[in-house]
Enzyme design. Structure first.
Site, mmCIF file in Angstrom:
data_model
loop_
_atom_site.group_PDB
_atom_site.id
_atom_site.type_symbol
_atom_site.label_atom_id
_atom_site.label_comp_id
_atom_site.label_asym_id
_atom_site.label_seq_id
_atom_site.Cartn_x
_atom_site.Cartn_y
_atom_site.Cartn_z
ATOM 1 N N THR A 20 0.864 -1.179 0.000
ATOM 2 C CA THR A 20 0.000 0.000 0.000
ATOM 3 C C THR A 20 0.897 1.224 0.000
ATOM 4 O O THR A 20 1.504 1.566 1.018
ATOM 5 C CB THR A 20 -0.921 0.007 1.229
ATOM 6 O OG1 THR A 20 -1.668 -1.201 1.267
ATOM 7 C CG2 THR A 20 -1.883 1.189 1.177
ATOM 8 N N LYS A 25 -7.051 0.632 -3.261
ATOM 9 C CA LYS A 25 -6.581 0.179 -1.954
ATOM 10 C C LYS A 25 -6.660 1.289 -0.916
ATOM 11 O O LYS A 25 -7.098 1.072 0.216
ATOM 12 C CB LYS A 25 -5.147 -0.339 -2.081
ATOM 13 C CG LYS A 25 -4.488 -0.714 -0.771
ATOM 14 C CD LYS A 25 -5.235 -1.814 -0.016
ATOM 15 C CE LYS A 25 -4.434 -2.241 1.213
ATOM 16 N NZ LYS A 25 -5.187 -3.193 2.053
ATOM 17 N N LYS A 63 -0.592 5.560 8.518
ATOM 18 C CA LYS A 63 0.059 5.919 7.246
ATOM 19 C C LYS A 63 -0.943 5.894 6.106
ATOM 20 O O LYS A 63 -0.958 6.790 5.239
ATOM 21 C CB LYS A 63 1.214 4.951 6.985
ATOM 22 C CG LYS A 63 1.970 5.163 5.686
ATOM 23 C CD LYS A 63 1.495 4.253 4.562
ATOM 24 C CE LYS A 63 1.803 2.792 4.833
ATOM 25 N NZ LYS A 63 1.416 1.923 3.687
#
Length: 290
Positions: free
Chosen positions: A97, A171, A240
């Site tokens: 990711t 994603k 994140k």
């Protein structure tokens, strides 16, 4: 096509993917920043170690499963990187990711090879069972090479076209929705508990009816049981990913008001020492009642 693949980044997810592919008859060449993490693979038939990411990529098809943008840059570029070792026409399958910006960088660094994005939804146990959900995008020839591998780790593989950034967009948006569900369940459970109603009975009803999804079913149980260790997905990485979602919104000319709330939740949790716990641990942080 032969059943050979390299894997660069053998942490929780990368290791689970490696074990699944080995169980399905693949020859897997492994590289990890911490070599000791590969010790468990030494006795598994079909597994071998690479000295560099370039060597892992030399088999013609390589998966990366690393933590962030800089980690992708570190293993892809330079004389020992994937781009240097991947033969012409080879495929780099990025399952991390990361930001759309680093995808653009890596495509530019790929030369006469293919870079495809294949981020996953699901925890390491789903990878070992071959039940990940995978978003895939990139050049058609690269997608074809990737699908041979991904078919053995996934229960659903959805293609999103030729642009490698597209699957990353999916994603990032998906993780934002999951984090939003975690926060919504956390708040609902807290209100019910404080009101004298059993949140477990509420969770049973909702997850057996209008919210009968793996996220609401499984994550709801993790929140209620406070089963945050060992983590299925580290809270710091969840924070994140919320940052990636906010950046994507900004670059797209819009905003994520709920993303701002989530960012504060994750930052507070990390500050209080929960960064290495499961990301459902943001349920521990509630606004004080005045």
């Amino acid at each position: 096509m032969n059943k050979k693949v390299g894997i660069v980044g053998v942490g929780a997810m990368g290791g689970a993917i490696a074990r699944r592919l080995l169980s399905q008859g693949w020859e897997v060449t492994l590289w990890n920043l911490v070599p000791e993490d590969l010790d468990a693979f030494d006795s598994i038939e079909g597994a071998s170690r690479a000295k560099t990411p370039a060597e892992a990529a030399s088999v013609g098809r390589v998966i990366t499963s690393v933590a962030n943008d800089q980690a992708v840059r570190d293993v892809t570029t330079g004389p020992n990187g994937i781009a240097a070792g991947l033969p012409e026409g080879g495929t780099h399958i990025s399952m991390s990711t990361v930001s759309p910006e680093v995808v653009t960088e890596m495509v530019a660094a790929s030369g006469p090879t293919y870079f495809v994005s294949a981020p996953v939804f699901g925890r390491p146990v789903a990878a070992e069972d071959g039940k990940l959900w995978v978003a895939l995008s990139g050049p058609e020839a690269g997608r074809a090479a990737a699908k041979d591998v991904l078919a053995d780790v996934s229960q659903l593989l959805k293609e999103f076209g030729d642009a490698p950034e597209s699957a990353v967009h999916v994603k990032i948006a998906g993780n934002f929705v999951i984090a939003s569900a975690i926060e919504a369940m956390s708040e609902a459970f807290d209100v019910l508990r404080r009101s004298g109603t059993d949140p477990r009975l509420f969770h049973e009803m909702m997850s057996d009816s209008i919210f009968a999804s793996v996220i609401h079913q499984n994550y709801g149980r993790i929140i209620l049981d406070e089963a945050f260790d060992p983590p299925g997905f580290r809270l710091a990485l969840g924070g994140k990913d919320i940052g990636l979602a906010r950046d994507l919104a900004q670059h797209s000319g819009t905003s994520l008001p709920f993303g701002d709330i989530l960012a504060e939740r994750f930052a507070t949790a990390v500050e209080q020492g929960y960064g290495d716990k499961d990301w459902n641990a943001i349920s521990k942080f509630r606004d004080p009642v005045g």
